[in-house]
Design an enzyme around this catalytic site. Structure first.
Site, mmCIF file in Angstrom:
data_model
loop_
_atom_site.group_PDB
_atom_site.id
_atom_site.type_symbol
_atom_site.label_atom_id
_atom_site.label_comp_id
_atom_site.label_asym_id
_atom_site.label_seq_id
_atom_site.Cartn_x
_atom_site.Cartn_y
_atom_site.Cartn_z
ATOM 1 N N ALA A 275 0.853 -1.187 0.000
ATOM 2 C CA ALA A 275 0.000 0.000 0.000
ATOM 3 C C ALA A 275 0.886 1.233 0.000
ATOM 4 O O ALA A 275 2.097 1.126 0.185
ATOM 5 C CB ALA A 275 -0.907 0.015 1.219
ATOM 6 N N MET A 276 0.279 2.398 -0.228
ATOM 7 C CA MET A 276 1.075 3.614 -0.338
ATOM 8 C C MET A 276 0.400 4.765 0.405
ATOM 9 O O MET A 276 -0.778 5.024 0.207
ATOM 10 C CB MET A 276 1.279 3.952 -1.829
ATOM 11 C CG MET A 276 2.123 5.170 -2.066
ATOM 12 S SD MET A 276 3.810 4.977 -1.380
ATOM 13 C CE MET A 276 4.125 6.673 -0.911
ATOM 14 N N ASN B 204 0.230 7.976 0.271
ATOM 15 C CA ASN B 204 0.006 9.293 -0.345
ATOM 16 C C ASN B 204 -0.849 10.187 0.554
ATOM 17 O O ASN B 204 -1.849 9.751 1.099
ATOM 18 C CB ASN B 204 -0.712 9.119 -1.681
ATOM 19 C CG ASN B 204 -0.104 8.029 -2.513
ATOM 20 O OD1 ASN B 204 1.071 8.076 -2.831
ATOM 21 N ND2 ASN B 204 -0.895 7.012 -2.824
ATOM 22 N N HIS C 246 -0.179 0.908 9.304
ATOM 23 C CA HIS C 246 1.113 1.355 8.780
ATOM 24 C C HIS C 246 0.961 2.618 7.923
ATOM 25 O O HIS C 246 1.643 3.623 8.157
ATOM 26 C CB HIS C 246 1.743 0.224 7.966
ATOM 27 C CG HIS C 246 3.083 0.530 7.393
ATOM 28 N ND1 HIS C 246 4.258 0.166 8.002
ATOM 29 C CD2 HIS C 246 3.445 1.189 6.269
ATOM 30 C CE1 HIS C 246 5.279 0.576 7.280
ATOM 31 N NE2 HIS C 246 4.808 1.208 6.207
ATOM 32 N N GLU C 247 0.070 2.564 6.948
ATOM 33 C CA GLU C 247 -0.071 3.719 6.045
ATOM 34 C C GLU C 247 -0.607 4.925 6.797
ATOM 35 O O GLU C 247 -0.187 6.055 6.567
ATOM 36 C CB GLU C 247 -0.956 3.377 4.844
ATOM 37 C CG GLU C 247 -0.548 2.131 4.057
ATOM 38 C CD GLU C 247 0.921 2.053 3.681
ATOM 39 O OE1 GLU C 247 1.552 3.115 3.484
ATOM 40 O OE2 GLU C 247 1.451 0.926 3.610
ATOM 41 N N GLU D 290 10.422 4.189 7.269
ATOM 42 C CA GLU D 290 9.897 2.825 7.216
ATOM 43 C C GLU D 290 10.189 2.018 8.480
ATOM 44 O O GLU D 290 9.302 1.354 9.006
ATOM 45 C CB GLU D 290 10.393 2.094 5.965
ATOM 46 C CG GLU D 290 9.900 2.694 4.645
ATOM 47 C CD GLU D 290 8.375 2.790 4.538
ATOM 48 O OE1 GLU D 290 7.666 2.160 5.350
ATOM 49 O OE2 GLU D 290 7.892 3.511 3.638
HETATM 50 N N1 TRP Z 1 5.823 3.491 1.267
HETATM 51 C C1 TRP Z 1 5.122 2.268 0.990
HETATM 52 C C2 TRP Z 1 4.907 1.596 2.314
HETATM 53 O O1 TRP Z 1 5.630 1.539 3.181
HETATM 54 C C3 TRP Z 1 5.918 1.352 0.120
HETATM 55 C C4 TRP Z 1 5.540 1.295 -1.315
HETATM 56 C C5 TRP Z 1 4.320 1.174 -1.834
HETATM 57 C C6 TRP Z 1 6.426 1.260 -2.409
HETATM 58 N N2 TRP Z 1 4.389 1.062 -3.180
HETATM 59 C C7 TRP Z 1 5.658 1.124 -3.559
HETATM 60 C C8 TRP Z 1 7.776 1.340 -2.531
HETATM 61 C C9 TRP Z 1 6.236 1.045 -4.821
HETATM 62 C C10 TRP Z 1 8.365 1.267 -3.782
HETATM 63 C C11 TRP Z 1 7.592 1.129 -4.913
HETATM 64 O O2 TRP Z 1 4.005 1.065 2.695
HETATM 65 ZN ZN ZN Z 2 5.838 2.268 4.860
#
Ligand code: TRP
Ligand code: ZN
Length: 868
Positions: A264-265, A267, A299-300, A322
């Protein structure tokens, strides 16, 4: 051949030549030709006359203008990775128009299509595939984003921050404008456009802010989104209560997508999630899936402070956000439920995967010094070892000292892009402590081994611990300095009562190992203590305590520390495996060990979840980590024998335990029921090793369970044991779940994990199955990444395992190098196998190395491996 990729070095960091204060993006979404108009306020940073060099890849530049004046082609230079503009005024408005092709973006980086929806992934360096930019985390800008798209196909147009304008446009299109008031690096930028079902809720923060919570899922999946929403609210509350941190926008959105390279990300205000970490109900998700959702949602969300408000200065600092955020999500999960179970699972990940990375050609410190492809450094080392390093600070400072450090860190650095050094300094300054030596955890790669020898003097009632630490060399780091290692200790009498010993170096049960060799003297030992070391796995080290089996059995019986109890059993299993391997003899677990396990299983007061973990032997992959030269067949055979021996000698007890804990009543998701299922299903996995008719009937009944946890456990037990019902189960499961991609992923994974000689053929056949696709990372991970962790089948003596995996890597090198690179990790350690396997592996690696258009991700790993 094109030029070789080049490395970047941490110590070469330079502040950016220009800053970008605001970004106005106007995006016309279209499958093959999305137009991005990007208007930036750019300002020279410092006294210099260097040109502005913007990053940009995989797009078509349409136009560049400065303060509204379009530049002619001789006023800028363009390469396949950069746009250079000379003679820029000290401050100006820079406009750039680019064209991208989301529908053909199979790398899933930048703007791409996931099913019918548009979405983005910008971390680490994906924003440069959307527009030309200073794509580095220390350039913070205020973003305003307008999206235009067809209104009926894309009713939801989402971006970071708050919606500020919207309206209809010609030809059935519409637009929405979003404004994010928090300056942010571009890796936190996101847009999503699509048609979704929407789950809504609200949360009021401790500051009285009213926040709208919105969860966007594929149509028809609303019923599977409630658990994620509950987890989100729990995360928001937990961060307020434990860390004093509240949310800072009026809206928080989570979108579940089917095509995503990672979990997941985070943003800003618009998390994008792999659907597998959002969607869950009891029919289509296991207990573990629910727990994973809780942890990833947490986490996100926690990144909003540790990552977004305070971000990284450069990507070498990735563990700043992280490691800390994994520590926070681990603590969240532990506070929510089953702390010991979570802790043991975290230790298992460290030992199986992180220790392996530490002894591989790609070994790196949690803060790497040299990077070719940043995507290669989203690793168990940066994430999980990073979290262990934060946890050691927590152990040394205590909860209140750690929270004081966090408070100072936030006060000092809110709104900034900072370094790991800044975090350590805040911890030091808030606690008046010196972490000079502790910093080596950030500098040095490799897993230290701590060797402990004890001695006891009856006459003086003194007990001594002689401790040495040694860290093997890793690539580029031949010599290691001693680490500051916190060792939490426990002492018991021979009768199993807790024993208090005195030692000047002891602080809240923790002693600090700081030298290569050190002796600690404890007084007040009225009898010879039974000592437990590294309670709670207080440091990410290999422990060599020289225990006798008697001592291990005592610890198993006495220790109130879940890690120590569990680890004692693991050590007993490991010894039996190792002794069978080195003597080339049948595996033999001692009668005492069997009796001790029996005793544990029949104690009324034991936590069934911990009993389940106690019964689970280390994986072949975990065992292989104990060897410099890995004897593949011997490990495989010893592990199989150990399972059979446990199944045979504990048969009656396993039956009784199964009967006592097997499902009764309707499925419920709560800690007690999860624990019961863990134990029952672990017993079943052993019982399945018997070809009895009664057991077969039990498997068949269990396979009809009302929930996926039990149904999958039955499938897994049958397949792993190669029970006669296995083939039927495989067919029935596929019949039942075809069309449910996330459930079918488990079906793929179970077959790829099977310890059978025909697994390779099976996996090959499954690459042709309708449930599989090379285009979707979840499918590839389920089938092929699982296979790369199946030690004996990947490392078949005939090299067919290697050929299968490298064939897939070659294919994904073209379409999705990030995913390809994740499959490569298990093939890098050719040095640790016999000559025949070395030759086979090297041949495959050398062939990869010669591929035209080899992606940077793969180049870096292959090169590193072959350089060994
Ligand atoms: N920052 C994201 C996390 O910790 C990691 C992540 C999601 C990511 N998608 C990515 C890292 C694509 C590199 C490429 O949860
Ligand atoms: Zn993360």
């Amino acid at each position: 051949m094109s030029k070789l990729p080049t490395a970047k070095y941490r110590l070469d960091y330079q502040a950016p030549d220009f800053l970008i204060d605001t970004v106005d993006l106007d995006i016309e979404l279209d499958d093959h030709a999305s137009t991005i108009r990007n208007v930036m306020r750019v300002r020279r940073n410092g006294q210099h006359q260097r040109p502005l060099v913007l990053d940009g890849e995989n797009m078509q530049l349409q136009a560049v203008a400065i303060n509204g004046e379009t530049l002619t082609n001789d006023q800028f230079q363009q390469t396949d990775a950069e746009l250079t503009i000379t003679g820029l005024p000290d401050e100006c408005e820079l406009s750039i128009e680019t064209l991208v092709d989301p529908a053909n973006n199979t790398a899933l980086e930048g703007l791409y299509k996931s099913g019918g929806a548009f979405c983005t992934q910008c971390e680490a360096e994906g924003f440069r595939r959307i527009t030309y930019y200073l794509d580095r985390p220390d350039v913070l800008a205020v973003f305003t984003t307008t999206l235009h798209a067809d209104k009926s196909k894309f009713p939801y147009l989402l971006a970071n921050g708050n919606p500020v304008a919207q309206g209809d446009e010609a030809q059935g299109r519409h637009f929405v404008t979003w404004h994010d008031p928090h300056p942010k690096p571009c890796y936190l930028f996101a847009v999503v456009a699509g048609d979704f079902d929407l789950l809504e809720d609200t949360f009021t923060t401790m500051e009285g802010r009213h926040v709208d919570l919105q969860l966007f899922v594929d149509k028809g999946n609303l019923g599977r989104a409630t658990f994620a929403m509950e987890s989100l609210k729990a995360s928001m509350k937990w961060d307020e209560e434990r860390f004093g941190l509240a949310y800072d926008l009026d809206i928080y959105m989570v979108v579940a997508v089917n095509f995503f390279n990672m979990g997941a990300m985070e943003n800003k205000g618009l998390n994008v999630f792999n659907a597998k970490y959002v969607l869950a109900d009891s029919r289509t998700a296991t207990d573990q899936d629910f727990l994973n959702i809780e942890s990833v949602i947490g986490h996100e969300y926690f990144h909003n402070w540790t990552g977004n408000r305070i971000t990284c200065r450069d990507w070498f600092q990735l563990s700043l956000k992280e490691g800390l955020t994994v520590f926070r999500d681990q603590e969240f999960s532990g506070d929510m439920s089953m702390r010991p179970v979570h802790r043991i699972n975290d230790v298992r990940i460290m030992r199986t995967h992180q220790f392996a990375e530490d002894s591989s050609p790609m070994a790196h410190p949690i803060r790497p010094d040299k990077v070719i492809e940043m995507n290669n450094f989203y690793t168990v080392t940066v994430y999980n070892k990073g979290a262990e390093v934060i946890r050691m600070m927590h152990t040394l400072l205590g909860e209140s000292g750690f929270q004081a450090g966090m408070k100072l860190y936030v006060e000092r650095h809110d709104g900034q892009a900072v370094t790991c050094e800044d975090f350590i300094s805040a911890m030091e300054d808030a606690n008046q402590i010196d972490f000079t030596q502790f910093r080596r955890w950030y500098e040095q790669a490799g897993t230290p081994t701590v060797r402990i020898k004890e001695s006891y003097d009856e006459t003086t009632q003194q007990y001594r611990l002689h401790c040495t630490q040694h860290t093997p060399a890793t690539p580029g780091q031949p010599e290691k300095q001693p680490f500051h290692i916190p060792m939490r200790v426990q002492f018991y009498t021979e009768q199993g009562d807790a024993m208090q010993l005195q030692c000047a170096d002891l602080k809240d049960d923790v002693i600090s190992l700081q030298k290569e060799e050190q002796t600690f003297v404890f007084s007040g030992a009225t009898s010879k203590p039974v000592a437990g070391f590294f309670a709670g796995f207080s440091a990410p080290v290999r422990i060599d305590a020289g225990y006798t089996e008697g001592q291990l059995l005592n610890l198993l019986a006495y220790s109130d520390d879940p890690f120590i109890g569990w680890d004692s059993a693991q050590q007993i299993y490991l010894r039996a495996i190792k002794s069978a391997v080195s003597n080339d003899s049948p595996l033999q677990l001692s009668g005492d060990a069997i009796e001790a396990l029996q005793h544990q299983l029949t104690q009324p007061d034991r936590d069934p979840a911990l009993l389940a973990l106690l019964l689970q032997i280390p994986s072949e992959e975990a065992v292989s980590g104990e060897y410099e030269q890995i004897p593949v067949e011997a490990i495989h055979s010893a592990c199989q024998q150990l399972k059979v021996q446990l199944a045979t000698e504990l048969k009656t007890t396993l039956w009784q335990t199964w009967k006592a804990f097997k499902p009764s009543g309707e499925y419920q998701f709560n800690a007690d029921d999860i624990a019961r299922r863990m134990l029952a299903n672990t017993c079943l996995s052993y019982l399945a090793l018997h070809p009895d008719a009664e057991i077969e009937q039990t498997l068949i009944d269990h396979f009809k369970a009302d929930n996926l946890t039990d149904e999958l456990a039955a499938l897994q037990a049958a397949v792993m044991a190669d029970h006669q019902c296995a083939a039927d189960f495989i067919d029935q499961f596929a019949e039942r779940w075809q069309g449910e991609a996330l459930v079918m992923d488990k079906w793929l994974a179970v077959q790829a994990a099977a310890p059978h000689a025909n697994t390779l053929a099976q996996v090959k056949a499954l690459t042709e199955h309708a449930a599989f696709s090379y285009d979707n990372p979840n499918r590839v991970y389920a089938l092929l990444a699982t296979f790369t962790h199946n030690l004996a089948q990947l490392h078949r003596a005939d090299g067919e395992g290697y050929r299968l995996v490298t064939e897939v890597i070659r294919r994904l090198n073209e379409s999705n190098p990030q995913v390809a690179s994740r499959l490569l990790s298990s093939l890098l350690q050719w040095k640790r196998f016999d000559q025949q396997r070395q030759d086979l592996l090297k041949t495959e690696l050398q062939a990869l190395r010669k591929l035209p258009n080899l992606a940077n991700d793969l180049f870096e790993k292959v090169e590193q491996s072959l350089a060994e």
